[in-house]
Design a protein around this motif. Structure first.
Motif, PDB file in Angstrom:
ATOM      1  N   ILE A  15      -2.502  20.031   2.153  1.00  0.00           N
ATOM      2  CA  ILE A  15      -2.810  19.808   3.560  1.00  0.00           C
ATOM      3  C   ILE A  15      -2.337  18.404   3.896  1.00  0.00           C
ATOM      4  CG2 ILE A  15      -4.600  19.738   5.326  1.00  0.00           C
ATOM      5  CD1 ILE A  15      -6.303  21.518   3.447  1.00  0.00           C
ATOM      6  N   LYS A  16      -1.524  18.302   4.916  1.00  0.00           N
ATOM      7  CA  LYS A  16      -0.899  17.026   5.256  1.00  0.00           C
ATOM      8  C   LYS A  16      -1.909  16.033   5.817  1.00  0.00           C
ATOM      9  CE  LYS A  16       3.080  15.084   7.411  1.00  0.00           C
ATOM     10  NZ  LYS A  16       3.456  14.419   8.464  1.00  0.00           N
ATOM     11  N   PHE A  17      -1.825  14.809   5.282  1.00  0.00           N
ATOM     12  CA  PHE A  17      -2.594  13.690   5.820  1.00  0.00           C
ATOM     13  C   PHE A  17      -1.633  12.806   6.587  1.00  0.00           C
ATOM     14  CE2 PHE A  17      -4.111   9.427   6.044  1.00  0.00           C
ATOM     15  CZ  PHE A  17      -5.435   9.584   6.395  1.00  0.00           C
ATOM     16  N   PRO A  18      -1.990  12.327   7.761  1.00  0.00           N
ATOM     17  CA  PRO A  18      -3.221  12.600   8.516  1.00  0.00           C
ATOM     18  C   PRO A  18      -3.004  13.790   9.442  1.00  0.00           C
ATOM     19  CG  PRO A  18      -2.011  10.841   9.583  1.00  0.00           C
ATOM     20  CD  PRO A  18      -1.191  11.271   8.386  1.00  0.00           C
ATOM     21  N   PRO A  86      -0.134   3.626   6.864  1.00  0.00           N
ATOM     22  CA  PRO A  86       0.025   4.897   6.143  1.00  0.00           C
ATOM     23  C   PRO A  86       0.033   4.757   4.624  1.00  0.00           C
ATOM     24  CG  PRO A  86       1.434   4.871   8.069  1.00  0.00           C
ATOM     25  CD  PRO A  86       0.832   3.489   7.955  1.00  0.00           C
ATOM     26  N   ASP A  87       0.695   3.739   4.078  1.00  0.00           N
ATOM     27  CA  ASP A  87       0.725   3.560   2.620  1.00  0.00           C
ATOM     28  C   ASP A  87      -0.647   3.201   2.068  1.00  0.00           C
ATOM     29  OD1 ASP A  87       3.372   4.245   2.372  1.00  0.00           O
ATOM     30  OD2 ASP A  87       4.100   2.173   2.317  1.00  0.00           O
ATOM     31  N   GLN A  88      -1.453   2.482   2.838  1.00  0.00           N
ATOM     32  CA  GLN A  88      -2.804   2.140   2.392  1.00  0.00           C
ATOM     33  C   GLN A  88      -3.682   3.387   2.348  1.00  0.00           C
ATOM     34  OE1 GLN A  88      -3.379  -0.749   5.520  1.00  0.00           O
ATOM     35  NE2 GLN A  88      -3.260  -2.457   4.078  1.00  0.00           N
ATOM     36  N   TRP A  89      -3.597   4.222   3.392  1.00  0.00           N
ATOM     37  CA  TRP A  89      -4.342   5.499   3.382  1.00  0.00           C
ATOM     38  C   TRP A  89      -3.922   6.317   2.160  1.00  0.00           C
ATOM     39  CZ3 TRP A  89      -8.534   6.604   6.002  1.00  0.00           C
ATOM     40  CH2 TRP A  89      -8.742   6.100   7.292  1.00  0.00           C
ATOM     41  N   LYS A  90      -2.609   6.423   1.969  1.00  0.00           N
ATOM     42  CA  LYS A  90      -2.073   7.240   0.870  1.00  0.00           C
ATOM     43  C   LYS A  90      -2.588   6.732  -0.481  1.00  0.00           C
ATOM     44  CE  LYS A  90       2.386   8.852  -0.878  1.00  0.00           C
ATOM     45  NZ  LYS A  90       3.844   8.816  -0.682  1.00  0.00           N
ATOM     46  N   ASP A  91      -2.543   5.421  -0.693  1.00  0.00           N
ATOM     47  CA  ASP A  91      -3.011   4.856  -1.958  1.00  0.00           C
ATOM     48  C   ASP A  91      -4.502   5.087  -2.142  1.00  0.00           C
ATOM     49  OD1 ASP A  91      -0.433   4.043  -2.549  1.00  0.00           O
ATOM     50  OD2 ASP A  91      -0.775   1.948  -1.973  1.00  0.00           O
ATOM     51  N   MET A  92      -5.289   4.961  -1.060  1.00  0.00           N
ATOM     52  CA  MET A  92      -6.728   5.196  -1.153  1.00  0.00           C
ATOM     53  C   MET A  92      -7.010   6.656  -1.535  1.00  0.00           C
ATOM     54  SD  MET A  92      -9.775   4.864   1.698  1.00  0.00           S
ATOM     55  CE  MET A  92      -9.403   6.403   2.524  1.00  0.00           C
ATOM     56  N   LYS A  94      -5.012   8.820  -2.958  1.00  0.00           N
ATOM     57  CA  LYS A  94      -4.550   9.087  -4.332  1.00  0.00           C
ATOM     58  C   LYS A  94      -5.541   8.555  -5.362  1.00  0.00           C
ATOM     59  CE  LYS A  94       0.412   9.588  -3.866  1.00  0.00           C
ATOM     60  NZ  LYS A  94       1.719   9.092  -4.335  1.00  0.00           N
ATOM     61  N   ASP A  95      -6.112   7.383  -5.103  1.00  0.00           N
ATOM     62  CA  ASP A  95      -7.112   6.824  -6.007  1.00  0.00           C
ATOM     63  C   ASP A  95      -8.343   7.724  -6.062  1.00  0.00           C
ATOM     64  OD1 ASP A  95      -8.190   4.358  -7.557  1.00  0.00           O
ATOM     65  OD2 ASP A  95      -9.726   4.752  -6.038  1.00  0.00           O
ATOM     66  N   ILE A  96      -8.770   8.209  -4.922  1.00  0.00           N
ATOM     67  CA  ILE A  96      -9.928   9.113  -4.865  1.00  0.00           C
ATOM     68  C   ILE A  96      -9.627  10.399  -5.635  1.00  0.00           C
ATOM     69  CG2 ILE A  96     -11.290  10.575  -3.311  1.00  0.00           C
ATOM     70  CD1 ILE A  96     -11.088   8.211  -1.260  1.00  0.00           C
ATOM     71  N   LYS A  97      -8.443  10.942  -5.447  1.00  0.00           N
ATOM     72  CA  LYS A  97      -8.055  12.172  -6.147  1.00  0.00           C
ATOM     73  C   LYS A  97      -8.059  11.944  -7.664  1.00  0.00           C
ATOM     74  CE  LYS A  97      -6.342  16.380  -6.124  1.00  0.00           C
ATOM     75  NZ  LYS A  97      -7.110  17.520  -5.652  1.00  0.00           N
ATOM     76  N   LYS A  98      -7.510  10.815  -8.086  1.00  0.00           N
ATOM     77  CA  LYS A  98      -7.406  10.491  -9.519  1.00  0.00           C
ATOM     78  C   LYS A  98      -8.786  10.326 -10.158  1.00  0.00           C
ATOM     79  CE  LYS A  98      -5.765   6.801 -12.529  1.00  0.00           C
ATOM     80  NZ  LYS A  98      -5.163   5.465 -12.560  1.00  0.00           N
ATOM     81  N   ASN A  99      -9.716   9.692  -9.461  1.00  0.00           N
ATOM     82  CA  ASN A  99     -11.014   9.334 -10.037  1.00  0.00           C
ATOM     83  C   ASN A  99     -12.177  10.216  -9.602  1.00  0.00           C
ATOM     84  OD1 ASN A  99     -10.099   6.878 -11.451  1.00  0.00           O
ATOM     85  ND2 ASN A  99      -9.649   6.192  -9.374  1.00  0.00           N
ATOM     86  N   GLY A 100     -11.965  11.077  -8.627  1.00  0.00           N
ATOM     87  CA  GLY A 100     -13.057  11.899  -8.102  1.00  0.00           C
ATOM     88  C   GLY A 100     -13.843  11.192  -7.007  1.00  0.00           C
ATOM     89  N   THR A 101     -13.830   9.879  -7.037  1.00  0.00           N
ATOM     90  CA  THR A 101     -14.400   9.020  -5.994  1.00  0.00           C
ATOM     91  C   THR A 101     -13.524   7.769  -5.929  1.00  0.00           C
ATOM     92  OG1 THR A 101     -15.849   7.830  -7.517  1.00  0.00           O
ATOM     93  CG2 THR A 101     -16.791   9.760  -6.438  1.00  0.00           C
ATOM     94  N   THR A 152      -3.706  17.158  -1.154  1.00  0.00           N
ATOM     95  CA  THR A 152      -3.216  16.408   0.001  1.00  0.00           C
ATOM     96  C   THR A 152      -1.732  16.175  -0.113  1.00  0.00           C
ATOM     97  OG1 THR A 152      -5.350  15.282   0.233  1.00  0.00           O
ATOM     98  CG2 THR A 152      -3.472  14.253   1.302  1.00  0.00           C
ATOM     99  N   GLY A 153      -1.027  16.409   0.979  1.00  0.00           N
ATOM    100  CA  GLY A 153       0.389  16.086   1.093  1.00  0.00           C
ATOM    101  C   GLY A 153       0.568  14.983   2.110  1.00  0.00           C
ATOM    102  N   TYR A 154       1.713  14.328   2.068  1.00  0.00           N
ATOM    103  CA  TYR A 154       1.941  13.204   2.984  1.00  0.00           C
ATOM    104  C   TYR A 154       3.256  13.368   3.730  1.00  0.00           C
ATOM    105  CZ  TYR A 154      -1.669  11.432  -0.014  1.00  0.00           C
ATOM    106  OH  TYR A 154      -2.841  11.300  -0.717  1.00  0.00           O
TER     107      TYR A 154
END
Length: 154
Positions: A15-18, A86-92, A94-101, A152-154
């Motif tokens: 699902i594309k963000f945003p 956009p890159d900050q949202w994407k990094d955030m 991705k971090d959430i996806k990697k760690n679960g939170t 999530t897709g970008y």
């Protein structure tokens, strides 16, 4: 009738963000989340801005609804705005996806303190509404942490 493989592929669709669809998918998960229900007494209309894209959501106590795209002028009607590049949202995300939170470096609170300008604001310069960001931070963090459950897709 869909096979299990077809159902798995359908749920794995990015699902594309945003997008409204992304915020709705996270809202669907969050409304059922017992941790959100614990913190969730969130009552605010919030705009999320990424580049030229702005999505607004109405957090109405434990309900999250009226998710829609808005334009710059409509942001003034929001209680507050959360804006990241956009890159900050994407990094955030991705971090959430990697760690679960979100890890410590990528929580909304850390991001708000990390940059020269806060990531939240109220366009009418209403300090009370801008402070709602801090009041509702635990609920908002649970909301974004639930994005770990969607592709999530970008």
């Amino acid at each position: 009738m869909a096979t299990k493989t077809t159902a798995k592929k359908a749920t794995a669709k990015r699902i594309k963000f945003p997008s409204v669809a992304w915020f709705e998918a996270v809202a669907d998960i969050t409304r059922e989340d017992t941790q959100y229900q614990k913190f969730g007494r969130l009552n605010a209309v919030i705009a999320f801005k990424s580049g030229n894209s702005i999505v607004q959501a109405n957090f109405d106590v434990l309900n999250i609804h009226e998710i829609q795209k808005i334009d710059e002028d409509e942001m003034r009607d929001c209680d507050f705005i959360i804006e990241l590049e956009p890159d900050q949202w994407k990094d955030m995300i991705k971090d959430i996806k990697k760690n679960g939170t979100a890890s410590l470096d990528w929580t909304l609170n850390t991001l708000d303190l990390k940059y020269d300008e806060p990531i939240h604001r109220n366009d009418l310069e209403d300090g009370f509404k801008a402070d709602l960001f801090f009041r509702y931070l635990p609920s908002l963090q649970v909301y974004f942490d639930n994005s770990s459950q969607i592709a999530t897709g970008y």
